[in-house]
Each structure stands twice: as structure tokens, then as C-alpha cells.
Design an enzyme around this catalytic site. Structure first.
Site, PDB file in Angstrom:
ATOM      1  N   ASP A   1       0.853  -1.191   0.000  1.00  0.00           N
ATOM      2  CA  ASP A   1       0.000   0.000   0.000  1.00  0.00           C
ATOM      3  C   ASP A   1       0.890   1.243   0.000  1.00  0.00           C
ATOM      4  O   ASP A   1       1.818   1.349   0.810  1.00  0.00           O
ATOM      5  CB  ASP A   1      -0.893  -0.007   1.255  1.00  0.00           C
ATOM      6  CG  ASP A   1      -1.831   1.181   1.279  1.00  0.00           C
ATOM      7  OD1 ASP A   1      -2.925   1.079   0.702  1.00  0.00           O
ATOM      8  OD2 ASP A   1      -1.466   2.218   1.872  1.00  0.00           O
ATOM      9  N   MET A   2       0.618   2.168  -0.915  1.00  0.00           N
ATOM     10  CA  MET A   2       1.431   3.383  -1.000  1.00  0.00           C
ATOM     11  C   MET A   2       1.157   4.273   0.223  1.00  0.00           C
ATOM     12  O   MET A   2       0.034   4.324   0.721  1.00  0.00           O
ATOM     13  CB  MET A   2       1.087   4.178  -2.266  1.00  0.00           C
ATOM     14  CG  MET A   2       1.163   3.371  -3.555  1.00  0.00           C
ATOM     15  SD  MET A   2       2.723   2.505  -3.751  1.00  0.00           S
ATOM     16  CE  MET A   2       3.845   3.880  -3.927  1.00  0.00           C
TER      17      MET A   2
ATOM     18  N   TYR B   1      -1.735  10.348  -2.624  1.00  0.00           N
ATOM     19  CA  TYR B   1      -1.914  11.557  -3.442  1.00  0.00           C
ATOM     20  C   TYR B   1      -0.896  12.638  -3.020  1.00  0.00           C
ATOM     21  O   TYR B   1      -0.413  13.404  -3.840  1.00  0.00           O
ATOM     22  CB  TYR B   1      -3.332  12.112  -3.298  1.00  0.00           C
ATOM     23  CG  TYR B   1      -4.431  11.297  -3.943  1.00  0.00           C
ATOM     24  CD1 TYR B   1      -4.205  10.024  -4.439  1.00  0.00           C
ATOM     25  CD2 TYR B   1      -5.730  11.813  -4.055  1.00  0.00           C
ATOM     26  CE1 TYR B   1      -5.218   9.281  -5.013  1.00  0.00           C
ATOM     27  CE2 TYR B   1      -6.755  11.084  -4.634  1.00  0.00           C
ATOM     28  CZ  TYR B   1      -6.504   9.815  -5.103  1.00  0.00           C
ATOM     29  OH  TYR B   1      -7.524   9.085  -5.666  1.00  0.00           O
TER      30      TYR B   1
ATOM     31  N   ASP C   1      -4.087   2.627  -5.007  1.00  0.00           N
ATOM     32  CA  ASP C   1      -2.723   2.672  -4.456  1.00  0.00           C
ATOM     33  C   ASP C   1      -2.315   1.396  -3.742  1.00  0.00           C
ATOM     34  O   ASP C   1      -1.420   1.418  -2.907  1.00  0.00           O
ATOM     35  CB  ASP C   1      -2.563   3.884  -3.519  1.00  0.00           C
ATOM     36  CG  ASP C   1      -3.095   3.625  -2.126  1.00  0.00           C
ATOM     37  OD1 ASP C   1      -4.074   2.858  -2.001  1.00  0.00           O
ATOM     38  OD2 ASP C   1      -2.531   4.163  -1.166  1.00  0.00           O
ATOM     39  N   GLU C   2      -2.959   0.281  -4.067  1.00  0.00           N
ATOM     40  CA  GLU C   2      -2.516  -0.939  -3.398  1.00  0.00           C
ATOM     41  C   GLU C   2      -2.625  -2.173  -4.288  1.00  0.00           C
ATOM     42  O   GLU C   2      -3.459  -2.220  -5.182  1.00  0.00           O
ATOM     43  CB  GLU C   2      -3.248  -1.167  -2.073  1.00  0.00           C
ATOM     44  CG  GLU C   2      -4.719  -1.271  -2.151  1.00  0.00           C
ATOM     45  CD  GLU C   2      -5.376  -1.001  -0.796  1.00  0.00           C
ATOM     46  OE1 GLU C   2      -5.779  -1.969  -0.170  1.00  0.00           O
ATOM     47  OE2 GLU C   2      -5.470   0.177  -0.408  1.00  0.00           O
TER      48      GLU C   2
HETATM   49  P1  TTP Z   1      -5.395   5.361   1.413  1.00  0.00           P
HETATM   50  O1  TTP Z   1      -4.465   4.252   1.033  1.00  0.00           O
HETATM   51  O2  TTP Z   1      -6.565   5.009   2.248  1.00  0.00           O
HETATM   52  O3  TTP Z   1      -4.606   6.483   2.219  1.00  0.00           O
HETATM   53  P2  TTP Z   1      -3.237   7.187   1.911  1.00  0.00           P
HETATM   54  O4  TTP Z   1      -2.454   6.463   0.865  1.00  0.00           O
HETATM   55  O5  TTP Z   1      -3.478   8.631   1.645  1.00  0.00           O
HETATM   56  O6  TTP Z   1      -2.491   7.101   3.304  1.00  0.00           O
HETATM   57  P3  TTP Z   1      -1.838   5.812   4.003  1.00  0.00           P
HETATM   58  O7  TTP Z   1      -0.370   6.100   4.066  1.00  0.00           O
HETATM   59  O8  TTP Z   1      -2.436   5.803   5.351  1.00  0.00           O
HETATM   60  O9  TTP Z   1      -2.166   4.619   3.205  1.00  0.00           O
HETATM   61  O10 TTP Z   1      -5.932   6.048   0.095  1.00  0.00           O
HETATM   62  C1  TTP Z   1      -5.134   6.152  -1.077  1.00  0.00           C
HETATM   63  C2  TTP Z   1      -5.506   7.425  -1.797  1.00  0.00           C
HETATM   64  O11 TTP Z   1      -6.871   7.372  -2.188  1.00  0.00           O
HETATM   65  C3  TTP Z   1      -5.369   8.654  -0.931  1.00  0.00           C
HETATM   66  O12 TTP Z   1      -4.053   9.188  -1.000  1.00  0.00           O
HETATM   67  C4  TTP Z   1      -6.416   9.575  -1.478  1.00  0.00           C
HETATM   68  C5  TTP Z   1      -7.470   8.663  -2.071  1.00  0.00           C
HETATM   69  N1  TTP Z   1      -8.671   8.591  -1.214  1.00  0.00           N
HETATM   70  C6  TTP Z   1      -9.755   9.407  -1.498  1.00  0.00           C
HETATM   71  O13 TTP Z   1      -9.743  10.171  -2.463  1.00  0.00           O
HETATM   72  N2  TTP Z   1     -10.862   9.347  -0.697  1.00  0.00           N
HETATM   73  C7  TTP Z   1     -10.923   8.509   0.367  1.00  0.00           C
HETATM   74  O14 TTP Z   1     -11.948   8.491   1.077  1.00  0.00           O
HETATM   75  C8  TTP Z   1      -9.800   7.647   0.643  1.00  0.00           C
HETATM   76  C9  TTP Z   1      -9.850   6.708   1.809  1.00  0.00           C
HETATM   77  C10 TTP Z   1      -8.702   7.732  -0.163  1.00  0.00           C
HETATM   78 CA    CA Z   2      -4.903   2.174   0.127  1.00  0.00          CA
HETATM   79 CA    CA Z   3      -2.206   4.177   0.977  1.00  0.00          CA
END
Ligand code: TTP
Ligand code: CA
Ligand code: CA
Length: 627
Positions: free
Chosen positions: A18-19, A23, A120-121
């Protein structure tokens, strides 16, 4: 409804990658001045500074959270940099993030079967790569163990937490380890190397979980974020699950998890060990019972799918407060924009990947002017998808009108739309042997005008050849051709148990049938064009049905038209079925928040266990927040 898949006999090595703050990282790569600075990405909507959708780790250290709006984030962290998502057609344009995700997938997929699970995963099946490594260059024979691998957090090592690189080195190289631990050690090194490559080639950091199955890998990947990896040896599983709150487990976030807590006093996944498989089956039905019994032991047979592309496409926009759309022409104007984007995306999917989308879906949120609190939700509507922007626009408008009419009960009331989204799903590869894409699409259009949905079964690979005739298409009306849109609402367990035993419906809860037990209940028999279609499923309608079902314990299958499971088995196989599993989380992320919430309620995503921890090689990439 969760279903236990048969687990493989051979040990597997599965990773979930998972990234980190994805964003934000993409924006930091675009603008290096943002590196090390508290940063968040905000949604396109200037109200109160815009909603945060991604928060960098430097900003998290100040207490900034995704649930905040820009103004609040500024109060908590005055130096925060808020970057607005790129905008196109008056709405967020996520192409930048999508293609950044693809860069990472291209690297990760070099080592094994790769399933793109969201924007992102990914899941990786590294079993073969680990086996080769074990044969050719097992860890004890390596000149040096990659530093990133030595930074791994190996659950259960020493006192349950990583004691340091020496311990990890010993674990990776232990000569008397059993075969599955040896494979996992190889997987640990492979993932560490992949993550280093991702950083070198894309400048992005990611975190990973490495385990013997998908469920455990997914649980582990967020345990040490950002930029670290967590390994789950089989022996550490009981301890991991003993303390894992049930609600953190995928598919237990909803009513099933609540029932376990309230009805059985089960608070952690490990608490489930007290119950026999038979007891859990008695309480929750055969499938769910077995699934629960298995997850309590960390058993999960789900396979990593070979899928680098999204399962569906979706785009939407919110119209909060005074921006609500109150006329058909304003809805049409926005729907046209959304459909234009959707059309471009499915067209490029077709051009680049030779895939076609088969179902068009419209979601909306609405209110009636005479209701302070909306009593009824706008029903989601679907129909077969016809290619071509104007056709998609036309069909989406029909879906909207049909939904609105149901929403208003055909009464002439004032209304407002606060959110609109369109989606294209049931994406399949163009069958081999199709002479030309053009020909295929011509036939496809024909099928989409038809109301005979029986030839377009989801999951059926070669349906192109079974498209229905033009004659049928011409004689049946568009509106009769709705596609069932389903919602996965978990059923009262007691009711479910009695229903399952009453209906002897076990065979129907088979993934191959592409039907989910809980969904099945909402279908009446057959999708004949002459019958009222059950294609529209409205959440509050579902809730009402749920209540009806809950209050009726006797003769359940015959008392509810949608519960006559055995009778409907054949009819169902002739329907278009919108399978909730076709919803791609990355697409859900792209939809307006209120629609996301609704859809997330159906798919019950798992939530993160743990968050930030620093201190690995890649983790150093995150420099301390600048003040
Ligand atoms: P996530 O993997 O949930 O979060 P993240 O990558 O920002 O942070 P983490 O390091 O905790 O994994 O979401 C991936 C991307 O998806 C996030 O950067 C922005 C987008 N996103 C949305 O646009 N709306 C949302 O409700 C969620 C959960 C994520
Ligand atoms: Ca994710
Ligand atoms: Ca992520």
C-alpha cells in the site's frame, strides 16, 4: 456474505503493498518544494477550505486528519500546504494519481501474480519467486541481506516486536526453520527489494505486509507505516488475532461484526476460537459459519487475481448546500460532463487494453423540498452500457429520470440533487477471435438496446458471440432493460440461519454462481421484459425488506417473493447481475463522499490497525516536518 474459499495445500507467500499518503506523494514528486513539509491534498470544493482526501505524515504529526476540512487543518497546523486535486470538467481529475499507481504496479508485477486492489494498493503472489530463491540463493547463502529486509518487523519475533536487525537476520537465515518460514523469509527479501526499486524508480515509498495469505498480508501492511514492512510468520497468527478487534477485520466492519460483539460477546477475532464450526454455522449459516471459524485461525484461501487493471470506472460530483441541482436541465448538463469523462475512460481502456464495459450505473443523492430529513434514498439504477459519449449521456439521463420518478413516487414535488455519479462496470476482455473491435461494438450496441439481458451474464467470458438479435432489440423498450443493482446488506444472523436452513440454499452461495446470498434475497424471479424489473434496489427499501425478513421467522422462503431461492436459481442465472465485488475500491475513492459512504457501507472495507512509526531505511525518506 463472506464465503470461505478452499485454501491451498502448499504454503503460499502473499504480499499486500500500500502506498504511503499516496496523493500527497504524487504531489510532492510534482513539486519537490513540498517534500518534508506538512502537506494535504484537498478535494475540489472550496467550502471551508475543501475536504482533505490525503494527509502527509508530516501533517499527521500535527494532528491533521483526513476527516478535516482545509480550514480546520490550517488551525491545527498553520504551515500546512493544501494542494487541490487537479480539475477537469469542473470536477476532480484523478488521472495523475491513476497513472502514478500504474508506474508502481509495473514494477511490483515483475515478481509474481499481481492484483491491483485499489488506486494505491496491490496484492502479490510471490510463492513461485520465493520457491526459486529458496532453491537458487536461499538467505543463508546470500553475501549480504538487503538492508531494507533487515528493517522488517517480524511479528512474534522475540517479545512480539522486532528487536533489531540482528534478530531479523537470524530469523531470515535460520537453518532449522520449517519450509513455510523459509519461503516467507525469501518473500521478505523479495518485497524489500521491490520496495527499494519502487522508491528508486518512482520516488514513492510504500508499506507492505508479507504473510501466507491475503487476509493476513492486508492486516499487516498498515501496521508499520510509512515505508516499512511487516511479516506474519504462521506461528505469530494466534497472537495477532487474539488482540485484533473484530471490527478491524475485512467483512466484519458491519452488522456481522456488531452481531458477534452484541450477541456472542466476541470482541477480538481470537475470541471466536471459543466456538465450534458447528455452533458458528448454526448461528450464522453454513458459509458464514465456516468462514468465521477459519478466520479465527487465520485461514484464508482467497487467491491473488491476475489483474492489473481496474474492475470498473466511475466518476461523480457533489453539489452541497445551495449548489444542489434543482432542474432537469442542470442535472443533464452535469450528467453530460460526467458521462463525457466516463466515455473517454472506457474508450481509452478499450483502445489500450481491449476491454469493454458492459454496465452503466447511475447513483445520486437527493432530497424532496417538503422533507427536512430525507425519508427515502434515490435508487441506484443500471442498464447495459452502449459505447459513444452521446449514447452514454442519453442512457444516464434515462436512468436519472427513472430514479427520480421512483424517488418522488411519481408525484410532482420539488427536489434537489446533492450528488451525482456514473459508473461503468462488468468489464471484460474482448474475446479472442473477435474479427474487429468495430464489429464487436456494433453488435454490442445492438445488445444494449435490447431488454433481453439473458445473454450477457457477468463473468461469462465469451458473451460477444451470444449477443441478442437486432429484431429483439427493436421490439423492446429501453427502460425494460434495467440491470439489477445490488446492495450487500448483512442480514440479521438469526434470520439468516433460519432462512438458510429453511431454504436449503447452500448451493446458491457459491462464488461461481456470481450471486451472493444476501443479495439473492432481493431478486424476484426472472428478468423477463414483460415483468417489472427488480433492477433498482433502494437502500431504504432494502432496510424495510430486512425488517420484514427479520420479523418473519416461519416459512420465510415462501412468505417473501424474493426469497424463493431454489425456484429463482435458474431465473437468476439468466439475469444480468451487478456483483458488489465488481466495485473497485479505487473507483469508490473517486466518487463523491456521500456516495462513497453508501457504497462502503455495502462492501465493508477493513480499516487500518495501526499507524505511523519511523525508523527504517526507506522511512528515513520522510524527513522531520519543517516548521
Ligand atoms: P489510502 O491508502 O486510504 O490512504 P493514503 O495512501 O493517503 O495514506 P496511508 O499512508 O495511510 O495509506 O488512500 C489512497 C488514496 O486514495 C489517498 O491518497 C487519497 C485517495 N482517497 C480518497 O480520495 N478518498 C478517500 O476516502 C480515501 C480513503 C482515499
Ligand atoms: Ca490504500
Ligand atoms: Ca495508501
Amino acid at each position: 456474505m463472506p464465503v470461505a474459499r478452499p485454501e491451498s495445500q502448499e504454503p503460499r507467500v502473499i504480499a499486500h503493498v500500500d502506498m504511503d499518503c499516496f496523493y500527497v506523494q504524487v504531489e510532492q514528486r510534482r513539486n519537490p518544494d513540498l517534500r518534508g513539509v506538512p502537506t494535504a491534498v484537498v478535494q475540489y470544493n472550496s467550502w471551508k477550505g475543501g475536504g482533505l482526501i490525503a494527509v502527509g505524515y508530516e501533517a499527521r504529526n500535527f494532528g491533521v486528519k483526513r476527516s478535516m476540512r482545509g480550514d480546520e487543518a490550517k488551525r491545527v497546523c498553520p504551515d500546512i500546504q493544501l494542494v487541490q486535486v487537479p480539475v477537469a470538467r469542473g470536477k476532480a481529475d484523478l488521472n495523475l494519481y491513476r497513472s502514478a499507481g500504474s508506474e508502481v504496479v509495473a514494477i511490483l508485477s515483475t515478481k509474481g501474480k499481481c492484483e491491483r486492489a485499489s488506486i494505491d494498493e496491490v496484492y502479490l503472489d510471490l510463492t513461485d519467486a520465493a520457491k526459486s530463491m529458496l532453491l537458487e540463493s536461499p538467505p543463508p547463502m546470500l553475501d549480504s541481506i538487503p538492508e531494507e529486509a533487515l528493517k522488517s518487523h517480524v511479528l512474534g519475533l522475540s517479545s512480539g516486536e522486532n528487536k533489531g536487525e540482528d534478530d531479523v537476520r537470524k530469523w531470515l537465515c535460520q537453518p532449522d526453520a520449517d519450509y513455510q518460514d523459509k519461503l516467507l523469509a525469501c518473500g521478505t527479501i523479495i518485497v524489500a527489494e521491490l520496495r527499494v526499486r519502487v522508491l528508486q524508480e518512482t520516488k514513492f515509498t510504500c508499506s507492505a505486509g508479507i504473510a501466507h495469505n491475503k487476509m493476513l498480508a492486508k492486516l499487516a501492511s498498515p501496521m508499520h507505516k510509512p515505508a516499512q514492512q511487516t511479516v506474519v510468520p504462521a506461528t505469530s497468527v494466534p497472537d495477532l488475532l487474539a488482540s485484533l478487534p473484530v471490527k478491524k477485520m475485512k467483512q466484519l466492519g458491519g452488522k456481522l461484526g456488531t452481531s458477534l460483539q452484541d450477541d456472542l460477546g466476541v470482541n477480538t477475532v481470537g475470541d471466536l476460537l471459543k466456538f465450534s464450526e458447528q455452533k458458528l454455522q448454526d448461528l450464522y449459516g453454513i458459509n458464514t459459519g465456516t468462514w468465521l471459524w477459519k478466520i479465527a485461525r487465520g485461514i484464508n484461501g482467497d487467491e491473488v487475481e491476475d489483474r492489473l487493471l481496474p474492475k470498473s470506472h466511475g466518476c461523480g460530483k457533489t453539489f452541497p448546500g445551495p449548489m444542489a441541482l434543482k432542474t432537469t436541465s442542470s442535472v443533464k448538463q452535469w450528467l453530460n460532463q460526467l458521462c463525457e469523462e466516463l466515455s473517454e475512460r472506457i474508450q481509452s481502456d478499450l483502445d489500450q487494453n481491449k476491454r469493454i464495459a458492459q454496465t452503466l450505473t447511475l447513483h445520486a443523492r437527493a432530497f424532496k423540498e417538503d422533507e427536512l430529513v430525507p425519508l427515502k434514498k434515490f435508487p441506484s439504477k443500471s442498464c447495459p452500457l452502449r459505447y459513444g459519449t452521446s449514447k452514454i449521456q442519453e442512457d444516464a439521463m434515462h436512468l436519472f429520470e427513472s430514479g427520480l420518478s421512483d424517488f418522488l413516487n411519481s408525484k410532482n414535488l420539488g427536489w434537489g440533487i446533492t450528488s451525482l455519479a456514473v459508473g461503468a462496470s462488468k468489464i471484460v476482455d474482448i474475446p479472442n477471435g473477435t474479427t474487429s473491435i468495430l464489429k464487436y461494438l456494433t453488435e454490442k450496441r445492438t445488445s444494449c438496446n435490447s431488454s433481453d439481458c439473458s445473454d450477457a451474464l457477468p463473468g461469462e467470458p465469451d458473451h460477444a458471440t451470444s449477443l441478442i438479435s437486432q429484431k429483439d432489440a427493436d421490439t423492446k423498450s429501453y427502460k425494460e432493460c434495467k440491470v439489477p443493482f445490488e446492495s450487500e446488506v448483512e442480514e440479521n444472523p438469526k434470520t439468516k440461519a433460519s432462512r438458510e436452513s429453511a431454504s436449503d440454499s447452500e448451493g446458491l452461495f457459491d462464488r461461481d454462481a456470481n450471486v451472493k446470498g444476501t443479495i439473492l434475497r432481493y431478486f424476484s424471479g426472472g428478468c423477463s421484459s414483460n415483468q417489472r424489473s427488480t433492477s433498482e434496489v433502494e437502500t431504504n427499501q432494502l432496510e424495510e425488506e430486512e425488517e420484514k425478513i427479520s420479523s418473519s421467522t416461519a416459512n420465510i422462503t415462501s412468505s417473501h417473493p424474493n426469497l424463493n431461492l431454489n425456484q429463482n436459481k435458474n431465473a437468476l442465472s439468466e439475469n444480468w447481475i451487478y456483483n458488489i465485488e465488481e466495485i473497485d475500491p479505487s473507483v469508490v475513492d473517486e466518487l463523491p463522499l456521500e456516495i462513497q459512504r453508501e457504497i462502503r457501507g455495502w462492501i465493508h472495507p477493513s480499516k487500518r490497525i495501526n499507524t505511523a512509526k519511523r525508523g527504517s531505511t526507506i522511512a528515513h525518506y520522510f524527513s522531520p516536518a519543517r516548521k
